[in-house]
Motif scaffolding. Structure first.
Motif, PDB file in Angstrom:
ATOM      1  N   VAL A 107       0.836  -1.208   0.000  1.00 10.50           N
ATOM      2  CA  VAL A 107       0.000   0.000   0.000  1.00 10.50           C
ATOM      3  C   VAL A 107       0.867   1.253   0.000  1.00 10.50           C
ATOM      4  O   VAL A 107       0.599   2.214  -0.745  1.00 10.50           O
ATOM      5  CB  VAL A 107      -0.953  -0.011   1.205  1.00 10.50           C
ATOM      6  CG1 VAL A 107      -1.740   1.295   1.278  1.00 10.50           C
ATOM      7  CG2 VAL A 107      -1.915  -1.196   1.112  1.00 10.50           C
ATOM      8  N   ALA A 145       2.301   1.758  -3.454  1.00 11.63           N
ATOM      9  CA  ALA A 145       1.289   2.248  -4.395  1.00 11.63           C
ATOM     10  C   ALA A 145       1.027   3.736  -4.199  1.00 11.63           C
ATOM     11  O   ALA A 145       0.911   4.502  -5.170  1.00 11.63           O
ATOM     12  CB  ALA A 145       0.001   1.453  -4.226  1.00 11.63           C
ATOM     13  N   LEU A 146       0.948   4.168  -2.949  1.00  8.46           N
ATOM     14  CA  LEU A 146       0.698   5.588  -2.673  1.00  8.46           C
ATOM     15  C   LEU A 146       1.833   6.460  -3.195  1.00  8.46           C
ATOM     16  O   LEU A 146       1.608   7.520  -3.790  1.00  8.46           O
ATOM     17  CB  LEU A 146       0.512   5.803  -1.171  1.00  8.46           C
ATOM     18  CG  LEU A 146      -0.825   5.318  -0.583  1.00  8.46           C
ATOM     19  CD1 LEU A 146      -0.790   5.354   0.942  1.00  8.46           C
ATOM     20  CD2 LEU A 146      -1.982   6.169  -1.107  1.00  8.46           C
ATOM     21  N   SER A 184       1.826   6.627  -6.981  1.00  7.28           N
ATOM     22  CA  SER A 184       0.771   7.541  -7.438  1.00  7.28           C
ATOM     23  C   SER A 184       1.215   8.987  -7.328  1.00  7.28           C
ATOM     24  O   SER A 184       0.937   9.808  -8.207  1.00  7.28           O
ATOM     25  CB  SER A 184      -0.504   7.305  -6.626  1.00  7.28           C
ATOM     26  OG  SER A 184      -1.505   8.247  -6.968  1.00  7.28           O
ATOM     27  N   VAL A 231      -2.821  -2.487  -7.246  1.00  7.82           N
ATOM     28  CA  VAL A 231      -2.502  -3.329  -6.094  1.00  7.82           C
ATOM     29  C   VAL A 231      -3.245  -4.649  -6.247  1.00  7.82           C
ATOM     30  O   VAL A 231      -4.476  -4.668  -6.352  1.00  7.82           O
ATOM     31  CB  VAL A 231      -2.902  -2.641  -4.772  1.00  7.82           C
ATOM     32  CG1 VAL A 231      -2.575  -3.546  -3.586  1.00  7.82           C
ATOM     33  CG2 VAL A 231      -2.187  -1.306  -4.630  1.00  7.82           C
ATOM     34  N   ALA A 275      -5.427   4.789  -0.266  1.00  3.40           N
ATOM     35  CA  ALA A 275      -5.157   4.073  -1.525  1.00  3.40           C
ATOM     36  C   ALA A 275      -6.450   3.781  -2.267  1.00  3.40           C
ATOM     37  O   ALA A 275      -6.540   3.946  -3.495  1.00  3.40           O
ATOM     38  CB  ALA A 275      -4.397   2.785  -1.240  1.00  3.40           C
ATOM     39  N   GLU A 276      -7.466   3.337  -1.520  1.00  2.74           N
ATOM     40  CA  GLU A 276      -8.736   3.001  -2.168  1.00  2.74           C
ATOM     41  C   GLU A 276      -9.450   4.239  -2.708  1.00  2.74           C
ATOM     42  O   GLU A 276     -10.248   4.148  -3.648  1.00  2.74           O
ATOM     43  CB  GLU A 276      -9.632   2.263  -1.167  1.00  2.74           C
ATOM     44  CG  GLU A 276      -9.111   0.872  -0.832  1.00  2.74           C
ATOM     45  CD  GLU A 276      -9.920   0.168   0.233  1.00  2.74           C
ATOM     46  OE1 GLU A 276      -9.905  -1.083   0.268  1.00  2.74           O
ATOM     47  OE2 GLU A 276     -10.566   0.876   1.057  1.00  2.74           O
ATOM     48  N   ASP A 331      -7.763   6.850  -3.998  1.00  5.58           N
ATOM     49  CA  ASP A 331      -6.881   7.504  -4.962  1.00  5.58           C
ATOM     50  C   ASP A 331      -7.293   7.111  -6.383  1.00  5.58           C
ATOM     51  O   ASP A 331      -7.325   5.925  -6.731  1.00  5.58           O
ATOM     52  CB  ASP A 331      -5.430   7.098  -4.694  1.00  5.58           C
ATOM     53  CG  ASP A 331      -4.423   7.934  -5.461  1.00  5.58           C
ATOM     54  OD1 ASP A 331      -4.668   8.222  -6.653  1.00  5.58           O
ATOM     55  OD2 ASP A 331      -3.386   8.305  -4.876  1.00  5.58           O
ATOM     56  N   ILE A 354      -4.903   4.840  -8.334  1.00  2.00           N
ATOM     57  CA  ILE A 354      -4.612   3.494  -7.833  1.00  2.00           C
ATOM     58  C   ILE A 354      -5.799   2.568  -8.070  1.00  2.00           C
ATOM     59  O   ILE A 354      -6.928   2.856  -7.664  1.00  2.00           O
ATOM     60  CB  ILE A 354      -4.264   3.524  -6.334  1.00  2.00           C
ATOM     61  CG1 ILE A 354      -3.038   4.408  -6.086  1.00  2.00           C
ATOM     62  CG2 ILE A 354      -4.000   2.120  -5.811  1.00  2.00           C
ATOM     63  CD1 ILE A 354      -2.685   4.574  -4.627  1.00  2.00           C
TER      64      ILE A 354
END
Length: 550
Positions: free
Chosen positions: A151, A154-155, A158, A166, A195-196, A198, A201
């Motif tokens: 996570v 991924a952040l 981004s 992910v 993350a969810e 974004d 992502i």
């Protein structure tokens, strides 16, 4: 027409006292094909490279020989100089007169230095330019895993403008991050929410990777999700699959239990003890607690941190007597030595043992017996609670994932640990990276460094939208290749595949984006069918002939 070859000799700031550079320069100037000889101190520094570029232009040189330190250190610097001066960077040949000459011998080595330069000149005559081409790449990145490392990666990806996906095999993210929340205080749930939410992502849960092929900038990945097969293209892949733990008593690799009754609630893991310490309704407050760790796995950074944190907490919350049986206390992580000293000052007793402690039951309590190295005698401690050693293992499916991309595992089954040649996060395959616990027992500082290193490398690789590839620097000769598959088997980078050339016979085809120019395939090819620019047989033989003429 004979090539105009310029020789640049560097004394590395006066670090090669046993070479007479004036005499060497005079002899090198007499070698056939040498147009000019330039003695420049600190050639690799800005002033030296500017002089070198100016001289290349002024003398209209075709090829360049640099005599100085190892190509391993500075070859890339001098190739850039050639590029800036209008020459192909592969028209450079280096003579290592420092590590292979000056520093390897006592006494005057001027003659050997001249021989090494002569060999480089003979090779330089046969060098050829290598075509370069900008190839478009995909800016999407696949992050395999759903824990903290995945996570966080991924952040950050981004934030630098890339588009990560992910991929988590579980139904929700963060199922393997409880330990981090407990011992480091990270709020993983807020990171998952970020993350969810974004837009850059994509999160795919209950999904797994089933196939992968391609090279950096152009991986084709097959994903199975809820019975549906999805094919996606990605420019890079990050493995952040973490690790799993087992009690040494359960694994069969650790503590020898002498009595089958040694089991149940009297033996707990670090995680279970943490929960007990933080349960306001618990009635269990053991008077004596024994910890055992560091015997079955020398890589014990996280177990060390968990032991010290829990031992201190139990001492402060319950005022228990704490005994820690260990082989070594690994305190190379940030802040851990301070934690160790604090534990000792609070009364935690550390017993250093070389052999595994013996565990038994004595009057309803757990007896831990071991020989203390410093006391030189057996010590027996009766405990109300034993916190058993925990072993770290790769997550299930690690071997299967590694086989999809032909990535080797270390002796413990993890993805590579500290790779001194490729640096920790880079794999043998360009565009594939590892971060966090999937490559071994790492503390949080190292995990965060992994994430930063991987994100910077991927950003450098994909941010421009193109990768400059060296076209056919390594190539199989269709007339010589017999498709014996030797090169495919030995290539550690997955760069060689069978293919048909112009509809003809099958031969080895080397992917320019995937090739790392290591030369293994050219060295082992039984048919001598692989042409490696810069290391062709005629170039190497020319160097040998140069020695024969000396």
């Amino acid at each position: 027409m004979e090539a105009r070859i310029g020789v640049f000799i560097c004394n590395c700031g006066g670090g090669m006292k046993n070479i007479d550079f004036d005499a060497a320069g005079a002899k090198v100037a007499k070698i056939r094909g040498v147009t000019c000889v330039n003695l420049i101190s600190d050639l690799c520094l800005e002033e030296g490279t500017e002089k070198m570029a100016a001289r290349i232009r002024a003398e209209n040189l075709d090829k360049v020989v640099v005599a100085g330190c190892s190509p391993q250190f500075k070859e890339h610097v001098f190739r850039n100089v050639l590029e800036n001066a209008g020459l192909d960077g592969h028209l450079l040949c280096m003579a290592n007169i420092r590590e292979q000459c000056s520093w390897a011998h006592d006494g005057d080595v001027t003659e050997k230095a001249v021989d090494l330069v002569k060999m480089a000149v003979y090779k330089a005559r046969l060098l050829r330019p290598v075509e370069k081409q900008d190839i478009a790449v995909d800016r999407k990145v696949l992050v395999v895993g759903g824990g903290f490392s995945a996570v966080a990666s991924a952040l950050r990806l981004s934030r630098v403008g890339l588009r990560p996906t992910v991929l988590e095999k579980e139904a929700v993210l963060g199922t393997s991050s409880e330990e981090l929340q407990r011992f480091y205080g990270f709020d993983v749930s807020s990171m998952i929410g970020a993350a969810e939410g974004d837009a850059n992502i994509e999160v795919l849960t209950s999904a797994r990777m089933t196939a992968a092929k391609g090279a950096a900038g152009d991986f084709l990945v097959t994903i199975m999700r809820e019975g549906e097969e999805i094919s996606r293209k990605y420019g890079a892949i990050v493995f952040a699959t973490g690790y799993r733990t087992e009690l040494a008593l359960d694994s069969g690799l650790g503590l020898p239990a002498e009595n089958e009754a040694v089991s149940g609630p009297k033996i707990v893991s670090q995680e279970q003890l943490f929960d007990m310490l933080n349960d306001p309704f618990t009635d269990t407050k053991p008077r004596t607690i024994g910890f055992v760790f560091g015997f079955s796995d020398e890589n014990s950074r996280f177990p060390t941190l968990a032991t010290l944190n829990n031992a201190l907490a139990a001492k402060k919350e319950w005022d228990s007597e704490i005994y820690v049986f260990c082989r070594d206390v690994e305190v190379d992580s940030e802040g851990v030595e301070k934690l160790y000293r604090e534990a000792r000052e609070c009364g935690v007793v550390f017993l250093k043992c070389e052999a595994l402690p013996r565990i038994a039951v004595d009057n309803g309590r757990i007896a831990i017996e071991a020989e203390d190295v410093f006391l030189g005698e057996d010590t027996v401690v009766a405990c109300d609670l034993l916190v058993a050693e925990e072993l770290l293992f790769p997550t299930e499916g690690t071997a299967a994932l590694s086989s999809l991309l032909n990535i080797r595992l270390d002796s413990r089954g993890f993805y590579q640990d500290e790779n001194v040649h490729l640096y920790p996060v880079a794999s043998e395959r360009k565009g594939v990276f590892f971060v966090g616990g999937c490559r071994g027992d790492l503390d949080m500082g190292r995990v965060l460094t992994d994430i930063s290193s991987a994100v910077m490398s991927i950003d450098k690789l994909l941010s421009s939208g193109t990768i400059t590839a060296e076209i056919e620097r390594v190539k199989a000769d269709p007339q010589k290749c017999v498709a014996c598959l030797t090169c495919i088997r030995v290539c550690p980078h997955g760069a060689v595949q069978l293919g048909r050339v112009d509809g003809g016979k099958e031969i080895a085809v080397i992917a320019d984006l995937a090739c790392d120019a290591c030369g293994i395939c050219a060295a082992v090819c039984p048919a001598k069918a692989i042409d490696f620019q810069g290391y062709r047989d005629d170039q190497l033989l020319a160097q040998i002939e140069a020695i024969g003429e000396s």
